[in-house]
Design an enzyme around this catalytic site. Structure first.
Site, PDB file in Angstrom:
ATOM      1  N   LYS A 121       0.843  -1.203   0.000  1.00  0.00           N
ATOM      2  CA  LYS A 121       0.000   0.000   0.000  1.00  0.00           C
ATOM      3  C   LYS A 121       0.872   1.246   0.000  1.00  0.00           C
ATOM      4  CE  LYS A 121      -4.000   1.984   2.468  1.00  0.00           C
ATOM      5  NZ  LYS A 121      -4.891   1.867   3.641  1.00  0.00           N
ATOM      6  N   SER A 145     -10.469   0.160   6.828  1.00  0.00           N
ATOM      7  CA  SER A 145      -9.793   0.257   5.534  1.00  0.00           C
ATOM      8  C   SER A 145      -9.157  -1.033   5.023  1.00  0.00           C
ATOM      9  CB  SER A 145      -8.722   1.348   5.583  1.00  0.00           C
ATOM     10  OG  SER A 145      -9.314   2.604   5.436  1.00  0.00           O
ATOM     11  N   SER A 152      -9.965   2.314   2.559  1.00  0.00           N
ATOM     12  CA  SER A 152      -8.969   2.971   1.733  1.00  0.00           C
ATOM     13  C   SER A 152      -8.010   2.008   1.034  1.00  0.00           C
ATOM     14  CB  SER A 152      -8.155   3.925   2.600  1.00  0.00           C
ATOM     15  OG  SER A 152      -7.354   3.203   3.519  1.00  0.00           O
TER      16      SER A 152
END
Lengths: 495, 507
Positions: A78, A182, A158
């Protein structure tokens, strides 16, 4: 080649050790898959040179017989993780061009274990969002579609890029972070597994901060076993993070017996929401039955302060974010606005931050600034902290009463269409987090696993919440549920 | 144990306005840099004067994802400071973020302690003159990080930032409004500095900004302060103004004087004091408004989520307490009691711990505290000052000085010879006893030899003898002649006695 990329960590580990495949082969397969998946916009920065170098080193290590479980496993990272010498922008323009001179603790541990980095993954800007639409790179796309409808769906947020990449077999697994859901919400939207460990399990050092008291890293994988393997490599005490727990890390995989006989599973009545799709209710009831059939005792429980969790979260998280994001001022790194003659430091701040931050980030910075300001602090921030304490106590009470884990839906709906929420009240988007934020507020471990599909063929997830520091037990319960649910669906390749 | 000498409070400074008399009320916030090699939340060096931006860790420059980790030594130093100021130590404290934007504040917030400071209430005895001192109460001490430095004068269009100081640990020592005059304010800062230097928790270098004070000044009519004292109700006092960032004792006094007069003039003209922050301009000797209460920053303090509450153990605090050195008040009281020194001399000797240690070594070795004090204060300090030397640079060791004093005490040399001997030891070095022996500086106490000398002088000066018969006061002249003849080495007491006796015999 697609066979290789669809491998799970455990399978790949065994194949690598047996010499049936090399990390170099796995890595090349993934790199090729990524190249062909531009439409998913999951990877925002590819690192093939690093990947090939790491794969070669991993192969040597495997050959030498000195290979931890993650050795040679190609991963996506990420964009919130700082990776040394590699763009790390938290999907924000304000960090444009930023390449850290340091490596986050979590990625250091993964790479030390021999894992391979394929590249950086898309996400909502500064992890603020539930649809990946706040990314400065444009949204990632969910590989799943509604039946024959080719409307693009959100992979969630997210960690949407991570979810999309794992679901579409662009990598074997990915790192995610979870501040209010997330990891778990995108996992549920894409039919994969994601665990947010207990707050303090994974070091936050080197992860761009959103809300420090809530942020936790975790793995996003193709099944529970992989989550166990990867989590073990990611977590552990880090003296560089004062909130990291000095606790031994158990062998999580060894705890996956599937035996949950005699375990007590709580079903919280407050998680029945008005207007929740029937399919979600049905899935939840099915999950309850599956756990019961596996020998668990099911009890109805109450977590009375649940309804205050979302408002409290949307006070605490923006408050911390408003302060955490103050460092992005154009002075030392990242974006700095071009100034006009006569502009001073105030103009530099204002222009830089206006250009560098997207709307959702700006909204949260303003909300956070407001709730911390003199005269409002007690009414908002302090009250939210009190609510947080009560929510934590709700959980402590049920655990004290003998509950081992709590079963809830992971999300109030299946993946929605990209752009669908564009004009909606932001609160509607925030509702995505309704089942997940309580877990962050209480600092507990929570896992989302795919448990079924809706009428349109989209995956739906269930969430299990565990006792603090008992991720092993939680993973085992999830493993039992996974076995019972037998979810094997994959998105059809259209990209 | 005798902690300190008894004292009376000084009278508050009275200022005559055009219409009335006024009194001053002063409270101070002193920022003292913690003596520590590393910063409060990073391992970066705190060395002063390094190349700009060379002592900067990733967390100091607020790189994304970097986290603060408390430097335990800085906490220990702050606890030590608290104990030295006889303050409560809070076993549980917490760090808060104070949010504001400034280029030399990379995080966009300063990590400080608003809600739960490490150290609670304490006190400082501020000596004004022997027997007179002000007891100033300490409200709290909190630990916080310093900001960096903005440099505005290197380029016409740009400002530069040096982050070397960013994150250095500070103690903010907050007093109650117990200080009642400019001299007391300066003396308070001096006393704090002295205690911190004794403790080794701050080097007190004010030029380098290692100690800085924000001074809160208000004025009130006589009698009002006593009402405040009874009730602790601030409404009895005037509105205060805060003079920021003072690092000179002299300027503090001048700024307070100016500020008091400014406030009195406003009040006597029927005006009202605005609570505000002011800056002192030393060139113009005036204070100027920096920002009003309305313009004050909203710092949006909240608990720093990167740091868990700081919990320390009583046993650890006790260990630090046990290792505390003797502090100035105790030392001074002991010097007065054990060595019979005047409070003034004890004050001078305890000003710096190195001086006090030097003195004690001399006194111990010489076996005479009073004589040792005289010699250290008058001869040694005087001589060192002449050459701008510190006591650490003294060419005369405590053992050597004690050697000189012992020679005086045993009547081996006179006081006058001792001064010559001191000069020899100071410039050439050597064992005083050996020098006296080798250079024949020993005092003559042999009455036979002195008698011979007296007889000789008397025989050689019959006219003077005649005069002395009329006027016995002239005996002094003979004493002087004998001393001269013996090169000052004769014991003056013995000479006196013999001269008187011989003259009397002749008469």
């Amino acid at each position: 080649m697609t066979d290789l990329t669809s491998m799970k960590i455990a399978e790949a580990r065994d194949a690598l050790r047996k010499g049936n495949v090399t990390s170099a082969e796995l890595t090349e397969a993934c790199l090729t898959a990524i190249e062909g998946a531009g439409a998913l916009n999951a990877f925002v920065h590819n690192t093939p040179e690093i990947a090939r170098e790491q794969a070669a080193a991993a192969d040597a290590r495997i050959k030498a017989g000195d290979a931890p479980a993650m050795c040679g496993i190609p991963l996506g990272i990420k964009d919130l993780f700082c990776t040394k010498g590699v763009p790390s922008q938290a999907a924000s323009n304000i960090l444009g061009g930023f390449k850290p001179e340091y490596e986050s603790t979590v990625t250091t541990q993964l790479f030390d274990a021999g894992a391979v980095m394929l590249g950086k993954l898309n996400m909502d800007e500064f992890a603020m969002g539930s649809s990946n639409e706040t990314s400065c790179y444009g949204n990632a796309v969910n590989p799943w579609r509604r039946g024959n409808d080719d409307a693009a769906l959100t992979p969630g947020g997210s960690s949407g890029g991570s979810a999309s990449a794992v679901s579409a077999d662009l990598c074997l697994a990915a790192t995610g972070t979870d501040t209010g859901g997330s990891i778990r919400q995108p996992a549920a939207f894409t039919g994969i597994t994601g665990i947010k460990p207990t707050y303090g399990r994974c070091s936050r050092w080197g992860i761009v901060a959103f809300a420090s008291s809530l942020d936790q890293a975790g793995p996003m994988t193709k099944d529970v076993r992989d989550a166990a393997i990867m989590l073990e490599a990611m977590c552990g005490h880090d003296p560089k993070d004062s909130t990291s727990a000095d606790l031994a890390v158990p062998n999580f995989e060894a705890m996956l017996t599937g035996d949950i006989k005699g375990k007590t599973i709580g079903i919280p009545k407050e998680y029945h929401m008005d207007g929740m799709p029937e399919e979600i209710e049905a899935l939840w009831a099915e999950g309850r039955k599956m756990l019961q059939d596996a020998g668990a005792n099911i009890v109805d429980i109450s977590l009375p302060h649940t309804k205050y969790a979302l408002p409290a979260y949307y006070v605490i998280a923006p408050a911390e974010a408003s302060s955490n994001l103050a460092r992005y001022d154009g002075v030392r790194y990242g974006h700095r606005a071009t100034l006009s003659a006569g502009d001073g430091i105030t103009e530099m701040y204002e222009k830089t931050r206006a250009e560098g931050f997207g709307h959702e980030v700006q909204r949260r910075v303003m909300v956070g600034t407001y709730v911390l300001s003199a005269g409002f602090y007690d009414a908002y921030y302090n009250r939210a902290r009190k609510v947080r304490t009560l929510i934590k106590k709700d959980f402590e009470d049920v655990f004290a009463a003998g509950v081992d884990a709590i079963l809830t839906p992971a999300t109030p709906s299946a993946a929605f269409g990209l752009g669908e929420m564009e004009d909606a009240d932001p609160v509607k988007m925030y509702l995505n987090d309704v089942f997940t934020v309580t877990v962050n507020l209480a600092g507990l471990p929570g896992i989302a696993i795919p448990a079924g599909v809706d009428k349109q063929g989209l995956p739906l997830g269930l969430q299990l919440i565990g006792r603090p520091w008992e991720e092993g037990d939680l993973l085992n319960t999830a493993y039992a549920l996974e076995q019972a649910a037998g979810f094997v669906a994959k998105p059809g390749k259209w990209w | 144990m005798l902690d300190h000498l008894s004292f009376e409070s000084p009278k508050p400074k009275l200022i005559s306005g055009a219409k009335h008399d006024w009194e001053l009320v002063i409270g101070m916030e002193v920022h003292a840099q913690v003596a520590s090699k590393a910063k409060l939340f990073s391992g970066a060096s705190t060395q002063f004067g390094a190349e700009p931006n060379s002592n900067v860790a990733f967390v100091d420059s607020a790189m994304p994802g970097m986290l603060p980790v408390i430097n335990e030594y800085c906490i220990e130093q702050a606890v030590r400071t608290g104990l030295g100021l006889k303050a409560e130590i809070n076993l549980k404290s917490a760090f808060d973020r104070k949010n504001y934007f400034y280029p030399d504040l990379p995080q966009g917030y300063q990590i400080s302690q608003l809600y739960h400071p490490l150290v609670g209430e304490g006190e400082v005895i501020v000596d004004m003159e022997p027997g007179v001192a002000r007891l100033v109460r300490i409200e709290r001490i909190h630990v916080e990080q310093d900001a960096g430095k903005s440099v505005h004068d290197m380029d016409p269009n740009m400002s530069f930032v040096d982050l070397n100081r960013t994150g250095v640990a500070l103690m903010e020592i907050v007093s109650r409004p117990d200080i009642r005059g400019p001299e007391e304010a300066a003396a308070y800062l001096a006393k704090l500095r002295q205690i911190l230097r004794y403790l080794g928790t701050c080097d007190g270098n004010m030029q380098n900004g290692n100690m800085r004070a924000d001074v809160n000044v208000s004025v009130c009519r006589p009698g009002q302060y006593e009402k405040y004292q009874e009730t602790q109700d601030f409404s009895h006092l005037g509105t205060r103004c805060e003079i920021k960032n003072m690092n000179s004792m002299r300027f503090i006094q001048m700024a307070i004087d100016y500020e008091a007069k400014r406030q009195i003039a406003i009040l006597e003209a029927g005006g009202k004091i605005d609570q505000e922050t002011r800056l002192y301009d030393a060139d113009k000797n005036e204070t100027r408004s920096m920002r009003s209460k309305e313009e004050a920053h909203d710092y949006r303090y909240f608990p720093d989520p990167d740091l868990l509450p700081l919990e320390i153990e009583q046993a650890w605090v006790d260990d630090i307490a046990a290792s505390l050195p003797e502090l100035p008040d105790e030392k001074k009281a002991r010097f007065v009691k054990d060595f019979g020194l005047s409070e003034y001399d004890a004050d001078v000797l305890t000003a710096e711990v190195v001086n006090a240690s030097y003195f004690e070594e001399v006194a111990g070795a010489a076996g005479d505290g009073k004589l040792a004090a005289n010699w250290v204060i008058n001869e040694l300090f005087g001589r060192l000052k002449k050459e701008d030397h510190s006591i650490e640079e003294s060419p005369v060791s405590p053992t050597q000085l004690a050697g000189i004093i012992k020679l005086i005490k045993s009547d081996a040399i006179s006081g006058k010879i001792a001064k010559d001997l001191f000069e020899i030891v100071y410039t050439e070095g050597g064992d005083p006893e050996v020098i006296v022996e080798e250079r024949g500086m020993k005092q003559v106490t042999d009455t036979g030899a002195i008698e011979a000398a007296v007889d000789e002088i008397i025989a050689a000066n019959p006219a003077q003898v005649e005069k002395a018969k009329q006027n016995p006061k002239l005996a002094g002249w003979f004493v002087g002649q004998v001393m001269k003849a013996t090169g000052g080495k004769a014991n003056p007491k013995a000479v006196n006695e013999l001269v008187s006796k011989k003259l009397a015999d002749l008469g």
